[in-house]
Write an enzyme that holds these catalytic residues in place. Structure first.
Site, PDB file in Angstrom:
ATOM      1  N   ARG A 159       0.861  -1.175   0.000  1.00  4.47           N
ATOM      2  CA  ARG A 159       0.000   0.000   0.000  1.00  4.47           C
ATOM      3  C   ARG A 159       0.902   1.231   0.000  1.00  4.47           C
ATOM      4  NH1 ARG A 159      -2.198  -3.500   3.934  1.00  4.47           N
ATOM      5  NH2 ARG A 159      -4.339  -4.198   3.486  1.00  4.47           N
ATOM      6  N   LYS A 183      -1.232  -2.089   7.592  1.00  2.16           N
ATOM      7  CA  LYS A 183      -2.562  -1.659   8.016  1.00  2.16           C
ATOM      8  C   LYS A 183      -3.002  -2.435   9.253  1.00  2.16           C
ATOM      9  CE  LYS A 183      -7.184  -0.843   6.080  1.00  2.16           C
ATOM     10  NZ  LYS A 183      -8.040  -1.015   4.886  1.00  2.16           N
ATOM     11  N   HIS A 257      -2.502   2.502  -6.043  1.00  2.00           N
ATOM     12  CA  HIS A 257      -3.372   1.364  -5.730  1.00  2.00           C
ATOM     13  C   HIS A 257      -3.581   0.479  -6.962  1.00  2.00           C
ATOM     14  CE1 HIS A 257      -5.738  -0.538  -2.660  1.00  2.00           C
ATOM     15  NE2 HIS A 257      -6.767  -0.650  -3.468  1.00  2.00           N
ATOM     16  N   ARG A 260      -0.702  -1.764  -7.216  1.00  4.91           N
ATOM     17  CA  ARG A 260      -0.904  -2.864  -6.260  1.00  4.91           C
ATOM     18  C   ARG A 260      -1.843  -3.905  -6.867  1.00  4.91           C
ATOM     19  NH1 ARG A 260      -1.442  -4.308  -0.556  1.00  4.91           N
ATOM     20  NH2 ARG A 260      -3.621  -4.635   0.058  1.00  4.91           N
ATOM     21  N   HIS A 283      -4.323  -8.669   3.687  1.00  7.67           N
ATOM     22  CA  HIS A 283      -5.776  -8.620   3.841  1.00  7.67           C
ATOM     23  C   HIS A 283      -6.203  -9.387   5.091  1.00  7.67           C
ATOM     24  CE1 HIS A 283      -6.619  -7.864  -0.715  1.00  7.67           C
ATOM     25  NE2 HIS A 283      -6.304  -6.762  -0.059  1.00  7.67           N
ATOM     26  N   TYR A 292      -9.422 -10.670  -7.046  1.00  6.49           N
ATOM     27  CA  TYR A 292      -8.349 -10.910  -8.003  1.00  6.49           C
ATOM     28  C   TYR A 292      -8.486 -12.247  -8.716  1.00  6.49           C
ATOM     29  CZ  TYR A 292      -6.384  -6.894  -5.707  1.00  6.49           C
ATOM     30  OH  TYR A 292      -6.210  -5.629  -5.203  1.00  6.49           O
TER      31      TYR A 292
END
Length: 310
Positions: A159, A183, A257, A260, A283, A292
């Protein structure tokens, strides 16, 4: 019984909660803060609220009007409205849970329906190669830095908020990996492709010649030309600039993004391993990673062409 706390005091407590208890990044907290102060400005303009008004004064219809204003007056998308609603819900939920408010005026407000995108925007392999070439051919004195950053996106799927916070000690050149807190303040381990390692090593001599202005930026991996830790905005600008110089389709929509997304799409198509991809992307839920698993037009055509004749 709720306390008679002011809106500004409530916002300060909420931000501290996000930082200390939830471990959110400064960038994420900044987004919450922006949404809440946008709401404050609306209340002051529309309802003549004072700066230090008590938070319990807010009513459901005022929240609904604010969200309507986001779409009708400011001409933002339903997705933007939902983002503001989520910020307000989280804010009021925190206040209720900590007995600073009796009930949330946003609890029963429904999110807007948004258009579903079939698949995330990403670069095809030939586009990614053209993108890299556009950086290599650039006359920018910082193209070695920019190349290392872009390759970290394309080979590592970081990120942008994670990338700007990377420090030199986060890189293990022996193990060819980086370890950092992403994150949600979760530790992330990402192996580095040899191409990334070489690009970082090419950039380091340039970094060594930059006059660092603030001691707190001494260990920052990526520096701006002002000698400070590079900002998210600087990266966003040059990512789009190189997309335009490469002549890419939808160049104006290429962001960190999207790079990414390119990493994630490429890795999934090669490995079909959703669990590894979830891990590398950081995630919390595998359902987030499942976007994806899409197939592109060429894959669909190849599958049809391989069918036996009836």
């Amino acid at each position: 019984m709720s306390k008679n706390i002011s809106f500004l005091d409530a916002v300060d407590r909420f931000k501290n909660h996000l930082l200390v208890e939830r471990g959110y990044s400064e960038l994420t907290i900044k987004e919450y803060n922006h949404d809440l102060f946008l709401f404050l400005d609306f209340l002051k303009d529309k309802y003549n609220f004072k700066e230090d008004f008590p938070v319990k004064q807010i009513e459901k219809h005022q929240v609904i009007e604010f969200l309507g204003n986001i779409i009708i007056v400011q001409e933002n998308s339903a997705a933007t409205r939902n983002r503001k609603l989520y910020s307000l819900r989280s804010f009021f939920k925190y206040l209720v849970r900590n007995e600073l408010l009796d009930s949330s005026p946003a609890a029963s407000i429904q999110a807007s329906k948004t258009e579903q995108r079939a698949e995330p925007i990403y670069l095809k392999m030939n586009e990614a190669k053209k993108y890299i070439k556009s950086i290599e051919k650039s006359d920018s004195s910082y193209k070695l830095r920019d190349l290392a950053i872009v390759k970290l996106f394309l080979y590592g799927g970081l990120r942008v908020s994670e990338l700007v916070n990377l420090d030199l000690p986060d890189i293990d050149f022996d193990d060819e990996s980086i370890k950092f807190y992403g994150k949600g303040n979760k530790e992330r381990y990402v192996p580095l492709h040899n191409d990334v390692i070489e690009s970082i090593l090419d950039y380091l001599p340039l970094r060594d010649n930059i006059d660092i202005k603030d001691p707190k930026d001494e260990e920052a991996l990526f520096l701006s030309n002002q000698g400070r830790r590079i900002s998210v905005r600087t990266i966003q600008k040059f990512v789009k600039k190189y997309a335009k110089s490469a002549g890419l389709r939808q160049a104006s929509k290429i962001t960190p993004h999207k790079l990414r997304h390119t990493f994630a799409t490429s890795l999934y198509h090669q490995t079909k391993d959703l669990k590894v991809l979830q891990d590398l992307l950081g995630h919390a839920s595998i359902s987030t990673t499942q976007i994806y698993t899409h197939t592109d037009a060429r894959q669909k055509k190849n599958a049809i062409d391989k069918m036996e004749d009836f």
